[in-house]
Design a protein around this motif. Structure first.
Motif, PDB file in Angstrom:
ATOM      1  N   THR A 116       0.659  -1.242   0.328  1.00 27.63           N
ATOM      2  CA  THR A 116       0.017   0.800   0.054  1.00 27.63           C
ATOM      3  C   THR A 116       0.979   1.134   0.133  1.00 27.63           C
ATOM      4  OG1 THR A 116      -0.432  -0.348   2.503  1.00 27.63           O
ATOM      5  CG2 THR A 116      -1.493  -1.018   1.043  1.00 27.63           C
ATOM      6  N   HIS A 117       1.986   1.162   0.925  1.00 24.25           N
ATOM      7  CA  HIS A 117       3.354   2.454   0.769  1.00 24.25           C
ATOM      8  C   HIS A 117       1.797   3.961   1.016  1.00 24.25           C
ATOM      9  CE1 HIS A 117       6.797  -0.016  -0.370  1.00 24.25           C
ATOM     10  NE2 HIS A 117       7.425   0.851  -1.227  1.00 24.25           N
ATOM     11  N   HIS A 118       0.729   3.378   1.126  1.00 20.00           N
ATOM     12  CA  HIS A 118       0.345   4.530   2.346  1.00 20.00           C
ATOM     13  C   HIS A 118       0.935   5.859   2.838  1.00 20.00           C
ATOM     14  CE1 HIS A 118      -0.225   1.882   5.359  1.00 20.00           C
ATOM     15  NE2 HIS A 118      -0.416   2.886   5.740  1.00 20.00           N
ATOM     16  N   ILE A 119       1.674   5.592   3.496  1.00 18.82           N
ATOM     17  CA  ILE A 119       2.523   6.677   4.068  1.00 18.82           C
ATOM     18  C   ILE A 119       3.757   6.534   4.178  1.00 18.82           C
ATOM     19  CG2 ILE A 119       2.660   8.230   6.760  1.00 18.82           C
ATOM     20  CD1 ILE A 119      -0.349   7.349   6.694  1.00 18.82           C
ATOM     21  N   TYR A 120       4.807   7.009   4.237  1.00 22.85           N
ATOM     22  CA  TYR A 120       6.046   7.888   4.369  1.00 22.85           C
ATOM     23  C   TYR A 120       6.636   7.936   5.600  1.00 22.85           C
ATOM     24  CZ  TYR A 120      11.387   8.663   4.370  1.00 22.85           C
ATOM     25  OH  TYR A 120      12.379   8.712   4.798  1.00 22.85           O
ATOM     26  N   SER A 121       7.088   7.228   6.645  1.00 24.57           N
ATOM     27  CA  SER A 121       6.629   7.621   7.658  1.00 24.57           C
ATOM     28  C   SER A 121       8.828   7.811   8.528  1.00 24.57           C
ATOM     29  CB  SER A 121       6.777   6.529   8.815  1.00 24.57           C
ATOM     30  OG  SER A 121       6.501   6.550  10.326  1.00 24.57           O
ATOM     31  N   PRO A 122       8.316   9.483   8.869  1.00 23.08           N
ATOM     32  CA  PRO A 122       9.627  10.017   8.949  1.00 23.08           C
ATOM     33  C   PRO A 122       9.923   9.939  10.711  1.00 23.08           C
ATOM     34  CG  PRO A 122       8.652  11.657   8.485  1.00 23.08           C
ATOM     35  CD  PRO A 122       8.012  10.624   8.479  1.00 23.08           C
ATOM     36  N   PHE A 123      11.222   9.334  11.153  1.00 24.80           N
ATOM     37  CA  PHE A 123      11.853   9.575  12.456  1.00 24.80           C
ATOM     38  C   PHE A 123      12.265  11.114  13.089  1.00 24.80           C
ATOM     39  CE2 PHE A 123      12.385   4.714  12.459  1.00 24.80           C
ATOM     40  CZ  PHE A 123      11.732   4.225  13.571  1.00 24.80           C
ATOM     41  N   VAL A 124      12.534  11.022  14.401  1.00 22.87           N
ATOM     42  CA  VAL A 124      12.349  12.686  14.842  1.00 22.87           C
ATOM     43  C   VAL A 124      13.163  11.873  15.477  1.00 22.87           C
ATOM     44  CG1 VAL A 124      12.415  14.716  15.029  1.00 22.87           C
ATOM     45  CG2 VAL A 124      10.581  14.257  13.601  1.00 22.87           C
ATOM     46  N   PHE A 125      15.135  12.566  15.683  1.00 19.96           N
ATOM     47  CA  PHE A 125      15.887  11.915  16.295  1.00 19.96           C
ATOM     48  C   PHE A 125      15.565  13.256  17.376  1.00 19.96           C
ATOM     49  CE2 PHE A 125      19.677  11.645  18.773  1.00 19.96           C
ATOM     50  CZ  PHE A 125      20.429  10.287  18.968  1.00 19.96           C
ATOM     51  N   LEU A 126      15.013  12.898  18.997  1.00 18.85           N
ATOM     52  CA  LEU A 126      14.413  13.962  20.298  1.00 18.85           C
ATOM     53  C   LEU A 126      15.607  13.856  21.319  1.00 18.85           C
ATOM     54  CD1 LEU A 126      10.809  14.135  20.336  1.00 18.85           C
ATOM     55  CD2 LEU A 126      11.721  15.249  19.125  1.00 18.85           C
ATOM     56  N   MET A 127      15.959  14.889  21.591  1.00 18.75           N
ATOM     57  CA  MET A 127      16.588  14.477  23.075  1.00 18.75           C
ATOM     58  C   MET A 127      15.867  15.578  24.122  1.00 18.75           C
ATOM     59  SD  MET A 127      20.960  16.124  23.024  1.00 18.75           S
ATOM     60  CE  MET A 127      21.102  14.940  23.496  1.00 18.75           C
ATOM     61  N   SER A 128      16.048  15.729  25.289  1.00 17.11           N
ATOM     62  CA  SER A 128      15.226  16.761  26.082  1.00 17.11           C
ATOM     63  C   SER A 128      15.354  18.129  26.359  1.00 17.11           C
ATOM     64  CB  SER A 128      15.429  15.440  27.469  1.00 17.11           C
ATOM     65  OG  SER A 128      15.475  17.032  28.253  1.00 17.11           O
ATOM     66  N   LYS A 129      15.609  19.046  26.165  1.00 18.62           N
ATOM     67  CA  LYS A 129      15.443  20.239  25.533  1.00 18.62           C
ATOM     68  C   LYS A 129      16.883  20.726  26.782  1.00 18.62           C
ATOM     69  CE  LYS A 129      14.641  24.805  24.740  1.00 18.62           C
ATOM     70  NZ  LYS A 129      15.450  25.489  25.967  1.00 18.62           N
ATOM     71  N   SER A 130      16.189  20.012  28.639  1.00 12.00           N
ATOM     72  CA  SER A 130      17.087  20.619  29.739  1.00 12.00           C
ATOM     73  C   SER A 130      18.200  20.188  29.545  1.00 12.00           C
ATOM     74  CB  SER A 130      16.074  20.623  30.780  1.00 12.00           C
ATOM     75  OG  SER A 130      15.675  19.013  30.382  1.00 12.00           O
ATOM     76  N   PHE A 131      18.698  18.432  29.212  1.00 11.30           N
ATOM     77  CA  PHE A 131      19.884  18.154  29.080  1.00 11.30           C
ATOM     78  C   PHE A 131      20.753  18.646  28.422  1.00 11.30           C
ATOM     79  CE2 PHE A 131      23.080  15.029  27.091  1.00 11.30           C
ATOM     80  CZ  PHE A 131      23.296  14.545  28.158  1.00 11.30           C
ATOM     81  N   TYR A 132      19.859  18.911  26.544  1.00 15.27           N
ATOM     82  CA  TYR A 132      20.251  19.172  25.781  1.00 15.27           C
ATOM     83  C   TYR A 132      21.344  21.385  26.673  1.00 15.27           C
ATOM     84  CZ  TYR A 132      21.656  21.240  20.465  1.00 15.27           C
ATOM     85  OH  TYR A 132      22.232  21.687  20.048  1.00 15.27           O
ATOM     86  N   ASP A 133      20.061  21.841  26.556  1.00 15.87           N
ATOM     87  CA  ASP A 133      20.889  23.021  27.651  1.00 15.87           C
ATOM     88  C   ASP A 133      21.810  23.076  28.457  1.00 15.87           C
ATOM     89  OD1 ASP A 133      19.301  24.434  25.945  1.00 15.87           O
ATOM     90  OD2 ASP A 133      17.673  24.700  27.335  1.00 15.87           O
ATOM     91  N   GLY A 134      21.635  21.912  29.437  1.00 16.84           N
ATOM     92  CA  GLY A 134      23.180  21.666  30.509  1.00 16.84           C
ATOM     93  C   GLY A 134      24.273  21.216  29.876  1.00 16.84           C
ATOM     94  N   LEU A 135      24.522  20.640  28.005  1.00 19.66           N
ATOM     95  CA  LEU A 135      25.441  20.606  27.190  1.00 19.66           C
ATOM     96  C   LEU A 135      26.124  21.731  26.840  1.00 19.66           C
ATOM     97  CD1 LEU A 135      24.562  18.226  24.910  1.00 19.66           C
ATOM     98  CD2 LEU A 135      25.313  17.586  27.206  1.00 19.66           C
ATOM     99  N   THR A 136      27.702  21.381  27.213  1.00 15.04           N
ATOM    100  CA  THR A 136      28.992  22.788  26.610  1.00 15.04           C
ATOM    101  C   THR A 136      28.364  22.556  25.010  1.00 15.04           C
ATOM    102  OG1 THR A 136      30.552  21.566  26.038  1.00 15.04           O
ATOM    103  CG2 THR A 136      30.551  22.065  28.445  1.00 15.04           C
TER     104      THR A 136
END
Ligand code: KDG
Length: 345
Positions: A242-262
């Motif tokens: 059927t190939h009815h939908i192309y499904s992307p994945f999104v690589f998600l990161m927690s914003k509070s963790f990301y903001d705590g990185l250098t």
């Protein structure tokens, strides 16, 4: 005696220099204002460890741990060990998990605009999807995640979805009539299958195999790689392209963790998500390609959807697209259509 003394002195010098070297190394790690503390990423996905998504998550782990000299460690979890797409995304918002890679479909429960990527028959090919998602339009959607305390680092690939069931081969829209189909938790998916005449139920991936085994649902829809590697063929008889939908994945990161990185660490995780995403798209396409043959060898019947039958399906779901185009905003949906057109030139 003199000889012993100089040997002791040499040994002392060697030890002293080695200690200085160690200190230099510690200073390298401290670059960018890092306190030297080791940060941990708990990364969870719904699919199992045989799936390209998990193999590419291991690639992400390798890159990040190497480039940060172990200052960031990545713990990987598969098979919904940490929860399903929705609960893991919520955990990212709360800061109790750092990474998950859901399909765009459940993300629409957090940022409704993401529904557009799950419009049936939107993307004509994987290559066009790559260009649109990796371009300006794709970035615009990733930016919308910030308000939800999420950071979208890259698009990965789930792929074109195909229907399986245990009642009858699906060749035309009429064959969907009354079929109890599991969908992801997404309104567009749900309404599109209703428009085709099926009886859809949203359900987390982790419950799906048992639901099919026990007959709670007759079927489901996922890319061939997932159908094959999750062994859905053991509880499903028929598959159609059927190939009815192309499904992307999104690589998600927690914003509070990301903001705590250098800043340097932020750059590293971003680049690693993109790099591992390339690995993911390549491996996913290879796996999808060989999976259909493997499913047939395992005993599933395969039915090809004719262009006319697909056209009829498109017409049936059009009212659903019209409804959600209004909800998302006509201008934004038009931007996506324009990017798809431009990507085909
Ligand atoms: O790891 C991703 C999965 O949790 C999910 O998004 C896979 O397509 C999927 C489904 O049908 O649940």
């Amino acid at each position: 005696m003199k000889k012993t003394l100089s040997l002791v002195m040499v040994a002392f010098m060697v030890l002293f220099l080695a200690a200085c070297g160690g200190e230099d190394k510690a200073n390298d790690n401290a670059e960018g204002g890092d306190s030297g503390e080791v940060k941990k990423i708990r990364a969870g996905i719904g699919l199992n460890d045989a799936h390209p998504q998990y193999q590419s998550l291991l690639e992400f782990k390798k890159i990040v741990e190497e480039k940060t000299n172990g200052q960031i460690v990545v713990e990987t979890y598969h098979s919904s060990q940490l929860g399903d797409d929705r609960t893991m995304t919520e955990a990212l918002q709360l800061g109790s998990q750092e990474v998950t890679i859901p399909s765009t479909a459940p993300i629409a429960n957090f940022v409704p605009e993401f529904s557009v990527f799950d419009f049936p028959f939107l993307f004509p090919s994987e290559e066009v999807a790559d260009k649109v998602l990796d371009g300006e339009v794709g970035q615009k959607f990733l930016d919308m995640l910030e308000d939800q305390n999420l950071v979208g680092l890259a698009y990965w690939e789930n792929g074109f979805r195909d229907v399986t069931n245990s009642v009858r081969p699906i060749a035309t829209a009429a064959d969907f009539k009354g079929l109890k189909l599991r969908t992801m938790e997404n309104e567009v998916h749900l309404e599109a299958f209703k428009a085709l005449g099926a009886n859809p139920t949203p359900m987390a991936l982790g419950e799906l195999f048992t639901a099919m085994q026990q007959g709670t649902v007759d079927g489901q829809e996922n890319p061939y790689a997932t159908i094959n590697l999750q062994k859905f063929n053991e509880v499903q008889e028929h598959v159609s392209n059927t190939h009815h939908i192309y499904s992307p994945f999104v690589f998600l990161m927690s914003k509070s963790f990301y903001d705590g990185l250098t800043e340097e660490q932020q750059q590293i995780v971003k680049e690693a998500a993109v790099e591992a995403g390339k690995h993911n798209r390549e491996l996913n396409r290879e796996t999808n390609e060989k999976s259909l043959a493997e499913l047939q060898e395992a005993g599933m019947t395969y039915t090809e959807i004719t262009p006319e039958a697909r056209e009829e399906m498109k017409e049936l779901v059009q009212p659903v697209l019209d409804k959600y185009t209004k909800e998302i905003g006509e201008d934004l949906v038009q931007e996506v259509y324009d990017a798809i057109e431009a990507a085909q030139k």
